[in-house]
Design a protein around this motif. Structure first.
Motif, PDB file in Angstrom:
ATOM      1  N   LYS A   1       0.843  -1.336  -0.005  1.00  0.00           N
ATOM      2  CA  LYS A   1       0.032  -0.023   0.072  1.00  0.00           C
ATOM      3  C   LYS A   1       0.763   1.436   0.157  1.00  0.00           C
ATOM      4  O   LYS A   1       0.770   2.263  -0.830  1.00  0.00           O
ATOM      5  CB  LYS A   1      -0.879   0.013   1.283  1.00  0.00           C
ATOM      6  N   ALA A   2       1.856   1.496   1.034  1.00  0.00           N
ATOM      7  CA  ALA A   2       2.893   2.331   0.962  1.00  0.00           C
ATOM      8  C   ALA A   2       3.527   2.660  -0.430  1.00  0.00           C
ATOM      9  O   ALA A   2       3.872   3.602  -0.824  1.00  0.00           O
ATOM     10  CB  ALA A   2       3.592   2.500   2.018  1.00  0.00           C
ATOM     11  N   MET A   3       4.168   1.572  -0.790  1.00  0.00           N
ATOM     12  CA  MET A   3       4.913   1.394  -1.745  1.00  0.00           C
ATOM     13  C   MET A   3       4.194   1.838  -3.216  1.00  0.00           C
ATOM     14  O   MET A   3       4.688   2.783  -3.987  1.00  0.00           O
ATOM     15  CB  MET A   3       5.370   0.247  -2.357  1.00  0.00           C
ATOM     16  N   LYS A   4       2.854   1.435  -3.449  1.00  0.00           N
ATOM     17  CA  LYS A   4       2.231   2.264  -4.619  1.00  0.00           C
ATOM     18  C   LYS A   4       1.829   3.649  -4.521  1.00  0.00           C
ATOM     19  O   LYS A   4       1.922   4.410  -5.564  1.00  0.00           O
ATOM     20  CB  LYS A   4       0.772   1.278  -4.487  1.00  0.00           C
ATOM     21  N   GLU A   5       1.556   3.973  -3.154  1.00  0.00           N
ATOM     22  CA  GLU A   5       1.306   5.374  -2.973  1.00  0.00           C
ATOM     23  C   GLU A   5       2.394   6.292  -3.382  1.00  0.00           C
ATOM     24  O   GLU A   5       2.571   7.252  -4.361  1.00  0.00           O
ATOM     25  CB  GLU A   5       0.842   5.838  -1.579  1.00  0.00           C
ATOM     26  N   ALA A   6       3.811   5.872  -2.820  1.00  0.00           N
ATOM     27  CA  ALA A   6       5.034   6.515  -3.237  1.00  0.00           C
ATOM     28  C   ALA A   6       5.367   6.539  -4.738  1.00  0.00           C
ATOM     29  O   ALA A   6       5.574   7.439  -5.245  1.00  0.00           O
ATOM     30  CB  ALA A   6       6.078   6.086  -2.181  1.00  0.00           C
ATOM     31  N   MET A   7       5.733   5.154  -5.049  1.00  0.00           N
ATOM     32  CA  MET A   7       6.227   4.868  -6.397  1.00  0.00           C
ATOM     33  C   MET A   7       5.414   4.965  -7.556  1.00  0.00           C
ATOM     34  O   MET A   7       5.932   5.179  -8.726  1.00  0.00           O
ATOM     35  CB  MET A   7       6.942   3.785  -6.440  1.00  0.00           C
ATOM     36  N   VAL A   8       3.829   4.931  -7.419  1.00  0.00           N
ATOM     37  CA  VAL A   8       2.966   4.754  -8.561  1.00  0.00           C
ATOM     38  C   VAL A   8       2.173   6.085  -8.592  1.00  0.00           C
ATOM     39  O   VAL A   8       2.227   7.092  -9.422  1.00  0.00           O
ATOM     40  CB  VAL A   8       2.172   3.514  -8.505  1.00  0.00           C
ATOM     41  N   LEU A   9       1.365   6.254  -7.404  1.00  0.00           N
ATOM     42  CA  LEU A   9       0.375   7.234  -7.270  1.00  0.00           C
ATOM     43  C   LEU A   9       1.080   8.742  -7.260  1.00  0.00           C
ATOM     44  O   LEU A   9       0.631   9.713  -7.943  1.00  0.00           O
ATOM     45  CB  LEU A   9      -0.412   7.166  -6.060  1.00  0.00           C
ATOM     46  N   LYS A  10       2.261   8.775  -6.651  1.00  0.00           N
ATOM     47  CA  LYS A  10       2.780   9.947  -6.502  1.00  0.00           C
ATOM     48  C   LYS A  10       4.368   9.873  -7.022  1.00  0.00           C
ATOM     49  O   LYS A  10       5.316  10.441  -6.554  1.00  0.00           O
ATOM     50  CB  LYS A  10       3.129  10.606  -4.961  1.00  0.00           C
ATOM     51  N   GLY A  11       4.410   9.102  -7.996  1.00  0.00           N
ATOM     52  CA  GLY A  11       5.768   8.791  -8.747  1.00  0.00           C
ATOM     53  C   GLY A  11       6.679   9.966  -8.806  1.00  0.00           C
ATOM     54  O   GLY A  11       7.869   9.614  -8.435  1.00  0.00           O
ATOM     55  N   ALA A  12       6.345  10.814  -9.342  1.00  0.00           N
ATOM     56  CA  ALA A  12       7.041  12.194  -9.771  1.00  0.00           C
ATOM     57  C   ALA A  12       7.718  12.743  -8.265  1.00  0.00           C
ATOM     58  O   ALA A  12       8.910  13.298  -8.418  1.00  0.00           O
ATOM     59  CB  ALA A  12       6.492  13.356 -10.406  1.00  0.00           C
TER      60      ALA A  12
END
Length: 452
Positions: free
Chosen positions: A79-90
């Motif tokens: 969950k945290a990894m997706k938020e950081a690296m995908v949803l807020k990737g930039a």
């Protein structure tokens, strides 16, 4: 009087250090911080993975550490990894600067380039170049098959004997990327490629080892003649190599290193598991024979008809966990993650191990079992928690080549050979050696012709 002044300045110095090492408002929680050292004494610098998991259990999936005076946030769980690296990737796509790996590579190349127009230009160039040289095309398959024939010749000479696969797989992976980058290959005993692989292997151990962490945390030791100087010497040797050319040198070295160490260590781990579980090896061989029939060689498209083989290869990647902490990121702006405030420039450490072993996303999270990638109908299914190549804008650009190599090499070798754990070798040891990549401990295997 003089002593009083010195003590006063020392007190002021330590107060400033203590203030610099305080967590900002709404920053992720973490263990208490020491001046100068930060949290270094709370980590096993030889292999911090168990410490990261221990701290995760105490502070949650998003917590903070201080590497000396530098704040870092460790991200765990899907969950945290997706938020950081995908949803807020930039927001999380930067690279920390002024660290060991930056200094060794002189901030050149694409892997460590900070996020921005220069990085986007370099990544676009890398992907275009790889495609132009055959990535994703039949011509790339032929390059891989050409190299596989050298592996087959080496194994043919070892039939009925035991042999060590370490050098063979490292040289094969290196030669495949050399074909792409430089249009040439090297014999397995060639002094040049042997020295290059030695440099890569040694630098991988140093880069995530205790000396590199001390280098990053305590800048005043950087010019001392300590073991991390070997990495600088190794890169100097690489720059003097025959394929070095102007400013492209670190660029090609980036791709050469990334395309050699990860694939070879995944293959070594994969065959170690197949030696431990011969029934899985046999089932792979049955599926390979059924699908390929009388074909002279496998094609990458054959993977679509080999669900079990696909499951085995993905399970090998999951368990080998070759790059457990990815490459450190940094935030490109003030941002938020899971409700916490993360200032611009904060070091971001991805604990990919936590995702690849996370409860609730795998049938058997802590054991090697291809069923993790098969549904009840025996069809191949890839979980969203499968991210050995990381995720988001900085996802590994060599993923396509790695997948093709793993499939074609493993299918071709399993079709012809049977691999057996030597009777006098004790039990297989799956404890890896820690570095930029996880490397299996050296082992030997017995080679026989397949009975099919």
């Amino acid at each position: 009087m003089f002593l009083s002044v010195v003590l006063l300045w020392l007190c002021i110095f330590f107060i400033i250090l203590q203030l610099k090492s305080r967590r900002p408002k709404n920053f992720p929680p973490g263990p208490s911080i020491l001046p100068i050292l930060g949290n270094l004494l709370q980590l096993n610098l030889e292999n911090p993975l168990k410490d990261f998991e221990r701290l995760r259990k105490t502070y949650g999936n998003v917590y903070s550490l201080f590497l000396g005076p530098r704040p870092a946030v460790v991200i765990s769980g899907l969950k945290a990894m997706k938020e950081a690296m995908v949803l807020k990737g930039a927001d999380f796509a930067g690279r920390p600067q002024d660290m060991f790996v930056n200094d060794v590579l002189e901030n050149k190349g694409v892997i460590l380039a900070d996020y921005g127009p220069r990085w986007r230009e370099h990544r676009r160039f890398a992907l275009t170049t790889l495609r132009n040289f055959g990535l994703g095309k039949k011509s790339m398959e032929e390059k891989i098959h050409d190299e596989i024939q050298y592996i087959v010749k080496r194994l043919d000479k070892s039939i009925g004997k035991t042999m060590s696969p370490q050098v063979m797989f490292h040289n094969a992976a290196s030669n495949i990327i050399c074909q792409v980058l430089f249009g040439t290959r090297y014999e397995y005993d060639d002094k040049f490629i042997t020295e290059m692989i030695r440099c890569f292997t040694e630098n991988a151990k140093i880069a995530n080892g205790p000396w590199a962490m001390l280098y990053d945390s305590l800048p005043f030791i950087r010019h001392l003649p300590l073991p991390f100087r070997k990495a600088f010497d190794n890169c100097t040797k690489a720059e003097d190599s025959s394929f070095s050319e102007d400013k492209l040198i670190m660029y090609t070295l980036d791709l050469h290193f990334a395309g050699t160490d990860t694939t070879s260590n995944t293959l070594l781990t994969g065959f170690l598991y197949l030696l431990k579980y011969p029934h899985i090896q046999e089932r792979c061989q049955q599926e390979i024979d059924e699908v390929l029939g009388g074909k002279s060689q496998a094609s990458y498209d054959d993977r679509n008809n080999m669900p079990y083989m696909q499951a085995v290869i993905h399970e090998i990647q999951r368990m080998s966990n070759t790059v457990p902490l990815s490459v450190f990121h940094s935030t490109t702006k003030d941002t938020e993650l899971m409700g916490y405030s993360i200032p611009k420039g904060t070091i971001i450490i991805q604990n990919l191990t936590s995702v690849l072993n996370e409860e609730g996303h795998w049938k058997y999270p802590h054991e090697f079992n291809p069923e993790n990638f098969l549904n009840d109908q025996g069809e191949f299914v890839k979980s969203e928690a499968f991210m050995p190549f990381s995720a988001g804008p900085r996802m590994c650009l060599g993923e396509g080549l790695a997948r093709m190599e793993l499939f074609l090499i493993m299918v071709t070798l399993l079709r012809k050979f049977k691999f057996i754990w030597p009777e006098d070798a004790g039990e297989p040891d799956f404890t890896p050696l820690f570095g930029s990549t996880l490397t299996p401990k050296p082992y030997r295997m017995k080679v026989q012709l397949s009975s099919s």
